[in-house]
Design an enzyme around this catalytic site. Structure first.
Site, PDB file in Angstrom:
ATOM      1  CE  LYS A   1     -81.996  59.284  37.254  1.00 57.36           C
ATOM      2  NZ  LYS A   1     -81.239  58.131  36.726  1.00 57.36           N
TER       3      LYS A   1
ATOM      4  NE  ARG B   1     -75.730  61.795  35.797  1.00 58.81           N
ATOM      5  CZ  ARG B   1     -76.767  61.616  34.962  1.00 58.81           C
ATOM      6  NH1 ARG B   1     -77.775  62.445  34.944  1.00 58.81           N
ATOM      7  NH2 ARG B   1     -76.764  60.577  34.160  1.00 58.81           N
TER       8      ARG B   1
ATOM      9  NE  ARG C   1     -82.399  54.187  27.908  1.00 58.25           N
ATOM     10  CZ  ARG C   1     -82.236  54.898  29.015  1.00 58.25           C
ATOM     11  NH1 ARG C   1     -83.266  55.212  29.765  1.00 58.25           N
ATOM     12  NH2 ARG C   1     -81.042  55.289  29.399  1.00 58.25           N
TER      13      ARG C   1
ATOM     14  NE  ARG D   1     -79.755  58.086  26.076  1.00 59.83           N
ATOM     15  CZ  ARG D   1     -80.085  58.349  27.328  1.00 59.83           C
ATOM     16  NH1 ARG D   1     -81.354  58.418  27.679  1.00 59.83           N
ATOM     17  NH2 ARG D   1     -79.158  58.550  28.236  1.00 59.83           N
TER      18      ARG D   1
ATOM     19  NE  ARG E   1     -75.507  56.858  30.477  1.00 67.90           N
ATOM     20  CZ  ARG E   1     -76.712  56.492  30.019  1.00 67.90           C
ATOM     21  NH1 ARG E   1     -76.803  55.546  29.101  1.00 67.90           N
ATOM     22  NH2 ARG E   1     -77.786  57.069  30.461  1.00 67.90           N
TER      23      ARG E   1
HETATM   24  P1  AMP Z   1     -79.025  60.925  31.536  1.00 68.69           P
HETATM   25  O1  AMP Z   1     -80.002  60.838  30.428  1.00 68.69           O
HETATM   26  O2  AMP Z   1     -79.553  61.652  32.744  1.00 68.69           O
HETATM   27  O3  AMP Z   1     -78.427  59.589  31.920  1.00 68.69           O
HETATM   28  O4  AMP Z   1     -77.815  61.833  31.008  1.00 68.69           O
HETATM   29  C1  AMP Z   1     -77.089  61.511  29.839  1.00 68.69           C
HETATM   30  C2  AMP Z   1     -75.696  62.127  29.908  1.00 68.69           C
HETATM   31  O5  AMP Z   1     -75.811  63.550  30.013  1.00 68.69           O
HETATM   32  C3  AMP Z   1     -74.846  61.711  31.091  1.00 68.69           C
HETATM   33  O6  AMP Z   1     -74.173  60.493  30.883  1.00 68.69           O
HETATM   34  C4  AMP Z   1     -73.894  62.892  31.193  1.00 68.69           C
HETATM   35  O7  AMP Z   1     -72.899  62.868  30.194  1.00 68.69           O
HETATM   36  C5  AMP Z   1     -74.808  64.069  30.884  1.00 68.69           C
HETATM   37  N1  AMP Z   1     -75.484  64.577  32.108  1.00 68.69           N
HETATM   38  C6  AMP Z   1     -76.821  64.586  32.369  1.00 68.69           C
HETATM   39  N2  AMP Z   1     -77.082  65.128  33.567  1.00 68.69           N
HETATM   40  C7  AMP Z   1     -75.872  65.479  34.084  1.00 68.69           C
HETATM   41  C8  AMP Z   1     -75.468  66.072  35.308  1.00 68.69           C
HETATM   42  N3  AMP Z   1     -76.353  66.421  36.262  1.00 68.69           N
HETATM   43  N4  AMP Z   1     -74.143  66.286  35.501  1.00 68.69           N
HETATM   44  C9  AMP Z   1     -73.231  65.964  34.568  1.00 68.69           C
HETATM   45  N5  AMP Z   1     -73.540  65.374  33.400  1.00 68.69           N
HETATM   46  C10 AMP Z   1     -74.849  65.132  33.149  1.00 68.69           C
END
Ligand code: AMP
Length: 205
Positions: A13, A88, A127, A133, A144
Site C-alpha cells: 500500500k 482499520r 523488510r 522495524r 498484525r
Molecule cells: P502500518 O505501518 O500501517 O502497518 O501501521 C503500524 C502500526 O501502527 C499498526 O500495527 C498499529 O499498531 C498502528 N496503526 C496504524 N494505523 C492504524 C489504524 N488505522 N488504527 C489502529 N492502529 C493503527
C-alpha cells in the site's frame, strides 16, 4: 477523488500510495507513518502508542481518527486523499464517512491489494532485515495479520455493497500493480462522469 488503499500489512500500500502522490498529486495519509513520526519525535502520543505498535495490535480508534481529521484540516485544498492503513476498524470507517461528509466529500474508491499470507511473510522478513522495524519481526507480524483479519477485513463487504470496491492482484510487479490501480481509478472517474451526465440529462444517459 478520495481513495482507500486496502490490504493487509506489507501488501504494498505504501509503495503504491507514494507513486500516486508523485504521479497524480494526491495527499497520502498513512496513520502508520504518522504514528512512527510521533515516536521518532518522542512526543507524548508517540510514547503512548509505542508498546501497542510493537505488540502488533491496533492503537485506539480515537487516536487515529484525530490524526486523520488534523490532516484533512491541514490540506483543505488537496485534489484528493489516499488513505493508507486507515480505516482499520468499522468505527474508523464510520468516522471517516462522517468527517468527509462534513467537508462535502466522500470515499470514491477502495482498492484492495490481494496478496497471499506466505508471500507477505517473505516480504516482511526481507523488510525486517533491511529496515529493522520492530513490528516486522515474524512473530509480531503474525499478530498484525490476525488484527487485519479480525478487525479490518470486515470492512470489505461494506465497501463492496456500496459499489466502491475494486480488487487488484497485489502479487505482480510494482509496475503491474500500478497499472491495475490506474485502470481502476480511470474506470471510477469515468463512472462518476457518466453518473453526473445521466443526472444532467434526466437519467437517459
Ligand atoms: P502500518 O505501518 O500501517 O502497518 O501501521 C503500524 C502500526 O501502527 C499498526 O500495527 C498499529 O499498531 C498502528 N496503526 C496504524 N494505523 C492504524 C489504524 N488505522 N488504527 C489502529 N492502529 C493503527
Amino acid at each position: 477523488m478520495n481513495l482507500i488503499l486496502f490490504g493487509p500489512p506489507a501488501a504494498g500500500k505504501g509503495t503504491q500510495a507514494k507513486r500516486l502522490v508523485t504521479e497524480h498529486g494526491f495527499i497520502q495519509l498513512s496513520t502508520g507513518d504518522m504514528l512512527r513520526a510521533a515516536r521518532s519525535a518522542g512526543t507524548e502520543l508517540g510514547q503512548r502508542v509505542a508498546a501497542i505498535m510493537d505488540s502488533g495490535q491496533l492503537v485506539s480508534d480515537e487516536i487515529v481518527i484525530e490524526l486523520i481529521e488534523d490532516q484533512l484540516d491541514t490540506h483543505k485544498d488537496a485534489p484528493g486523499f489516499i488513505f493508507d492503513g486507515f480505516p482499520r476498524t468499522v468505527p474508523q470507517a464510520e468516522a471517516l464517512d462522517k468527517t468527509l461528509a462534513k467537508r462535502d466529500q466522500e470515499i470514491d474508491c477502495v482498492i484492495r491489494l490481494r496478496v497471499d499470507e506466505e508471500a507477505l511473510l517473505d516480504r516482511v522478513t526481507k523488510r525486517f532485515e533491511e529496515q529493522g522495524r520492530e513490528d516486522d519481526n515474524p512473530e509480531t507480524f503474525k499478530k498484525r495479520i490476525d488484527a487485519y483479519n479480525a478487525q479490518t477485513a470486515p470492512l470489505l463487504p461494506i465497501y463492496a455493497e456500496r459499489k466502491k470496491l475494486t480488487e487488484v492482484d497485489g502479487m505482480g510487479s510494482i509496475e503491474k500493480v500500478a497499472a491495475e490501480i490506474d485502470a481502476a481509478l480511470a474506470k471510477q472517474s469515468g463512472d462518476e462522469k457518466k453518473g453526473f451526465l445521466s443526472k444532467l440529462l434526466g437519467g437517459n444517459n
